[in-house]
Design a protein around this motif. Structure first.
Motif, PDB file in Angstrom:
ATOM      1  N   VAL A 220     100.123  33.737 -69.553  1.00  0.00           N
ATOM      2  CA  VAL A 220     101.047  32.830 -70.247  1.00  0.00           C
ATOM      3  C   VAL A 220     100.378  32.194 -71.459  1.00  0.00           C
ATOM      4  O   VAL A 220     101.028  31.918 -72.472  1.00  0.00           O
ATOM      5  CB  VAL A 220     101.549  31.747 -69.270  1.00  0.00           C
ATOM      6  CG1 VAL A 220     102.365  30.690 -69.999  1.00  0.00           C
ATOM      7  CG2 VAL A 220     102.395  32.385 -68.168  1.00  0.00           C
ATOM      8  N   TYR A 221      99.067  31.986 -71.387  1.00  0.00           N
ATOM      9  CA  TYR A 221      98.355  31.253 -72.435  1.00  0.00           C
ATOM     10  C   TYR A 221      97.564  32.165 -73.375  1.00  0.00           C
ATOM     11  O   TYR A 221      96.784  31.687 -74.186  1.00  0.00           O
ATOM     12  CB  TYR A 221      97.425  30.226 -71.796  1.00  0.00           C
ATOM     13  CG  TYR A 221      98.185  29.196 -70.998  1.00  0.00           C
ATOM     14  CD1 TYR A 221      98.811  28.121 -71.620  1.00  0.00           C
ATOM     15  CD2 TYR A 221      98.305  29.314 -69.611  1.00  0.00           C
ATOM     16  CE1 TYR A 221      99.534  27.184 -70.885  1.00  0.00           C
ATOM     17  CE2 TYR A 221      99.027  28.384 -68.872  1.00  0.00           C
ATOM     18  CZ  TYR A 221      99.632  27.326 -69.520  1.00  0.00           C
ATOM     19  OH  TYR A 221     100.349  26.405 -68.795  1.00  0.00           O
ATOM     20  N   GLY A 222      97.744  33.488 -73.262  1.00  0.00           N
ATOM     21  CA  GLY A 222      97.144  34.403 -74.209  1.00  0.00           C
ATOM     22  C   GLY A 222      95.795  34.946 -73.784  1.00  0.00           C
ATOM     23  O   GLY A 222      95.266  34.618 -72.715  1.00  0.00           O
ATOM     24  N   LEU A 223      95.230  35.790 -74.647  1.00  0.00           N
ATOM     25  CA  LEU A 223      93.975  36.474 -74.332  1.00  0.00           C
ATOM     26  C   LEU A 223      92.816  35.519 -74.070  1.00  0.00           C
ATOM     27  O   LEU A 223      91.937  35.796 -73.251  1.00  0.00           O
ATOM     28  CB  LEU A 223      93.594  37.415 -75.489  1.00  0.00           C
ATOM     29  CG  LEU A 223      94.342  38.750 -75.574  1.00  0.00           C
ATOM     30  CD1 LEU A 223      93.950  39.489 -76.844  1.00  0.00           C
ATOM     31  CD2 LEU A 223      94.045  39.609 -74.349  1.00  0.00           C
ATOM     32  N   GLN A 224      92.814  34.384 -74.773  1.00  0.00           N
ATOM     33  CA  GLN A 224      91.697  33.457 -74.628  1.00  0.00           C
ATOM     34  C   GLN A 224      91.604  32.863 -73.229  1.00  0.00           C
ATOM     35  O   GLN A 224      90.550  32.378 -72.819  1.00  0.00           O
ATOM     36  CB  GLN A 224      91.791  32.322 -75.665  1.00  0.00           C
ATOM     37  CG  GLN A 224      92.935  31.343 -75.453  1.00  0.00           C
ATOM     38  CD  GLN A 224      94.263  31.835 -76.010  1.00  0.00           C
ATOM     39  OE1 GLN A 224      94.343  32.963 -76.503  1.00  0.00           O
ATOM     40  NE2 GLN A 224      95.285  31.008 -75.949  1.00  0.00           N
ATOM     41  N   ALA A 225      92.713  32.909 -72.483  1.00  0.00           N
ATOM     42  CA  ALA A 225      92.721  32.355 -71.124  1.00  0.00           C
ATOM     43  C   ALA A 225      92.299  33.377 -70.074  1.00  0.00           C
ATOM     44  O   ALA A 225      92.018  33.014 -68.932  1.00  0.00           O
ATOM     45  CB  ALA A 225      94.113  31.818 -70.782  1.00  0.00           C
ATOM     46  N   LEU A 226      92.250  34.654 -70.453  1.00  0.00           N
ATOM     47  CA  LEU A 226      91.882  35.695 -69.503  1.00  0.00           C
ATOM     48  C   LEU A 226      90.376  35.702 -69.275  1.00  0.00           C
ATOM     49  O   LEU A 226      89.606  35.249 -70.123  1.00  0.00           O
ATOM     50  CB  LEU A 226      92.323  37.060 -70.021  1.00  0.00           C
ATOM     51  CG  LEU A 226      93.832  37.309 -70.136  1.00  0.00           C
ATOM     52  CD1 LEU A 226      94.079  38.684 -70.745  1.00  0.00           C
ATOM     53  CD2 LEU A 226      94.521  37.199 -68.786  1.00  0.00           C
ATOM     54  N   PRO A 227      89.928  36.233 -68.138  1.00  0.00           N
ATOM     55  CA  PRO A 227      88.482  36.373 -67.915  1.00  0.00           C
ATOM     56  C   PRO A 227      87.863  37.297 -68.964  1.00  0.00           C
ATOM     57  O   PRO A 227      88.561  38.031 -69.664  1.00  0.00           O
ATOM     58  CB  PRO A 227      88.411  36.995 -66.513  1.00  0.00           C
ATOM     59  CG  PRO A 227      89.715  36.662 -65.874  1.00  0.00           C
ATOM     60  CD  PRO A 227      90.719  36.648 -66.975  1.00  0.00           C
ATOM     61  N   SER A 228      86.543  37.290 -69.053  1.00  0.00           N
ATOM     62  CA  SER A 228      85.835  38.138 -70.017  1.00  0.00           C
ATOM     63  C   SER A 228      86.030  39.615 -69.663  1.00  0.00           C
ATOM     64  O   SER A 228      86.376  39.964 -68.530  1.00  0.00           O
ATOM     65  CB  SER A 228      84.351  37.802 -70.024  1.00  0.00           C
ATOM     66  OG  SER A 228      83.776  38.076 -68.755  1.00  0.00           O
ATOM     67  N   ALA A 229      85.788  40.486 -70.642  1.00  0.00           N
ATOM     68  CA  ALA A 229      85.957  41.925 -70.440  1.00  0.00           C
ATOM     69  C   ALA A 229      85.125  42.457 -69.264  1.00  0.00           C
ATOM     70  O   ALA A 229      85.635  43.225 -68.436  1.00  0.00           O
ATOM     71  CB  ALA A 229      85.627  42.681 -71.722  1.00  0.00           C
ATOM     72  N   PRO A 230      83.832  42.087 -69.146  1.00  0.00           N
ATOM     73  CA  PRO A 230      83.053  42.569 -67.986  1.00  0.00           C
ATOM     74  C   PRO A 230      83.662  42.130 -66.659  1.00  0.00           C
ATOM     75  O   PRO A 230      83.648  42.896 -65.685  1.00  0.00           O
ATOM     76  CB  PRO A 230      81.670  41.939 -68.210  1.00  0.00           C
ATOM     77  CG  PRO A 230      81.585  41.717 -69.683  1.00  0.00           C
ATOM     78  CD  PRO A 230      82.971  41.341 -70.090  1.00  0.00           C
ATOM     79  N   THR A 231      84.187  40.899 -66.618  1.00  0.00           N
ATOM     80  CA  THR A 231      84.807  40.405 -65.384  1.00  0.00           C
ATOM     81  C   THR A 231      86.071  41.193 -65.059  1.00  0.00           C
ATOM     82  O   THR A 231      86.326  41.540 -63.896  1.00  0.00           O
ATOM     83  CB  THR A 231      85.145  38.908 -65.512  1.00  0.00           C
ATOM     84  OG1 THR A 231      83.953  38.175 -65.796  1.00  0.00           O
ATOM     85  CG2 THR A 231      85.762  38.373 -64.225  1.00  0.00           C
ATOM     86  N   LEU A 232      86.866  41.471 -66.085  1.00  0.00           N
ATOM     87  CA  LEU A 232      88.090  42.251 -65.882  1.00  0.00           C
ATOM     88  C   LEU A 232      87.756  43.646 -65.355  1.00  0.00           C
ATOM     89  O   LEU A 232      88.407  44.140 -64.422  1.00  0.00           O
ATOM     90  CB  LEU A 232      88.868  42.358 -67.195  1.00  0.00           C
ATOM     91  CG  LEU A 232      89.563  41.085 -67.695  1.00  0.00           C
ATOM     92  CD1 LEU A 232      90.175  41.323 -69.072  1.00  0.00           C
ATOM     93  CD2 LEU A 232      90.645  40.631 -66.714  1.00  0.00           C
ATOM     94  N   ILE A 233      86.747  44.266 -65.937  1.00  0.00           N
ATOM     95  CA  ILE A 233      86.349  45.609 -65.496  1.00  0.00           C
ATOM     96  C   ILE A 233      85.841  45.577 -64.054  1.00  0.00           C
ATOM     97  O   ILE A 233      86.175  46.442 -63.237  1.00  0.00           O
ATOM     98  CB  ILE A 233      85.263  46.180 -66.438  1.00  0.00           C
ATOM     99  CG1 ILE A 233      85.857  46.420 -67.829  1.00  0.00           C
ATOM    100  CG2 ILE A 233      84.685  47.471 -65.872  1.00  0.00           C
ATOM    101  CD1 ILE A 233      84.826  46.782 -68.873  1.00  0.00           C
ATOM    102  N   ALA A 234      85.047  44.552 -63.741  1.00  0.00           N
ATOM    103  CA  ALA A 234      84.523  44.418 -62.373  1.00  0.00           C
ATOM    104  C   ALA A 234      85.653  44.199 -61.375  1.00  0.00           C
ATOM    105  O   ALA A 234      85.655  44.784 -60.282  1.00  0.00           O
ATOM    106  CB  ALA A 234      83.526  43.258 -62.314  1.00  0.00           C
ATOM    107  N   ASN A 235      86.624  43.370 -61.734  1.00  0.00           N
ATOM    108  CA  ASN A 235      87.749  43.089 -60.836  1.00  0.00           C
ATOM    109  C   ASN A 235      88.628  44.325 -60.646  1.00  0.00           C
ATOM    110  O   ASN A 235      89.120  44.595 -59.543  1.00  0.00           O
ATOM    111  CB  ASN A 235      88.580  41.938 -61.382  1.00  0.00           C
ATOM    112  CG  ASN A 235      87.871  40.605 -61.271  1.00  0.00           C
ATOM    113  OD1 ASN A 235      86.871  40.478 -60.556  1.00  0.00           O
ATOM    114  ND2 ASN A 235      88.365  39.597 -61.967  1.00  0.00           N
ATOM    115  N   ALA A 236      88.835  45.073 -61.733  1.00  0.00           N
ATOM    116  CA  ALA A 236      89.615  46.305 -61.625  1.00  0.00           C
ATOM    117  C   ALA A 236      88.893  47.305 -60.723  1.00  0.00           C
ATOM    118  O   ALA A 236      89.518  47.963 -59.873  1.00  0.00           O
ATOM    119  CB  ALA A 236      89.853  46.908 -63.011  1.00  0.00           C
ATOM    120  N   GLY A 237      87.573  47.417 -60.899  1.00  0.00           N
ATOM    121  CA  GLY A 237      86.784  48.303 -60.047  1.00  0.00           C
ATOM    122  C   GLY A 237      86.845  47.876 -58.588  1.00  0.00           C
ATOM    123  O   GLY A 237      86.905  48.721 -57.683  1.00  0.00           O
TER     124      GLY A 237
END
Length: 259
Positions: A220-237
């Motif tokens: 809702v608050y845009g890209l800046q509110a999302l976790p960092s790219a490494p965190t996103l990749i780790a969570n997806a994995g």
């Protein structure tokens, strides 16, 4: 495993679920969004944009959850009740291919549902002139798909050795507990009771941490509110690995069943 046989099994599951008019759910989603667009401004005139953004993704998740639980738990039991499982496993198809094909077939249905609902959702945002970040929403939707795919694996795992009703109850229980697993861990630490702390740690390790795949509030608050790219990749994995482990367990259990 023979991937061509898995593909054939997955295609049959996809066509069977589609024939059951599961896509009518998309019409239901559209109607609910249309009603929400008219109701939400009356609830909060200054924040209806944020509310609608969150509501659209949340509704998508609820619909995906219902489909993955009720369809996923019945995929195997339906074959057993109709005795068609005897025909299938008598053919040159292994039980691991049977389970894997069921999973990927329903995952394909979920992918079509989520993709179509996302297009409708973005269309409503455009009609209502609600500002949104397309990248953050698409990332949140991708992680939503990973979450309901994981629940799909949970449903198939329970469906491989229990009745459909019990599998539904257990899958919903895993979903609810998985969403609060981090809170359970914090509660155990705050309790200062070794027994409770060990129990909550065990539950945290066993249950899927679904909060890692839930990004609707941040989107809702845009890209800046999302976790960092490494965190996103780790969570997806994490989501993919957990789903794979569940499928391996389902294959092991189903391979030991006698019909």
């Amino acid at each position: 495993m023979n991937f061509s046989r898995i593909f054939v099994m997955a295609s049959n599951v996809f066509q069977e679920v589609i024939r059951d008019r599961i896509l009518y759910i998309i019409g239901f989603y559209t109607l609910i969004l249309a009603a929400a667009m008219r109701i939400l401004p009356e609830i909060a005139a200054s924040t209806e944009g944020k509310i609608f953004l969150d509501f659209g993704i949340a509704l998508m998740g609820v619909i995906g959850l219902i489909v993955s639980v009720f369809v996923g738990t019945g995929l195997i039991n339906k074959e057993i009740e109709k005795r068609t499982v005897l025909v299938l496993i008598a053919k040159p198809i292994s039980r691991s291919e049977f389970i894997t094909g069921k999973y990927f077939g329903l995952s394909a249905v979920l992918a079509v549902l989520v993709t179509t609902m996302t297009v409708i959702y973005l269309g409503f945002l455009q009609i209502a002139h609600i500002p949104y970040g397309i990248a953050s929403i698409l990332i949140a939707v991708l992680f939503l798909f990973l979450q309901i795919s994981l629940i799909n694996a949970v449903a198939i795992s329970f469906g491989s050795f229990t009745s459909s009703l019990l599998a539904v109850i257990l899958t919903f229980a895993v979903y609810l507990m998985g969403n609060i697993s981090q809170d359970l861990l914090k509660f155990g630490r705050l309790s200062q009771n070794p027994g409770i702390e060990n129990l909550t740690q065990a539950l945290y390790l066993i249950l899927p941490d679904l909060s890692r795949l839930d990004l609707k509030n941040q989107a809702v608050y845009g890209l800046q509110a999302l976790p960092s790219a490494p965190t996103l990749i780790a969570n997806a994995g994490y989501g993919l690995l957990y789903s794979s482990m569940l499928l391996a367990i389902a294959i092991l259990i189903f391979s030991r069943r006698e019909f």
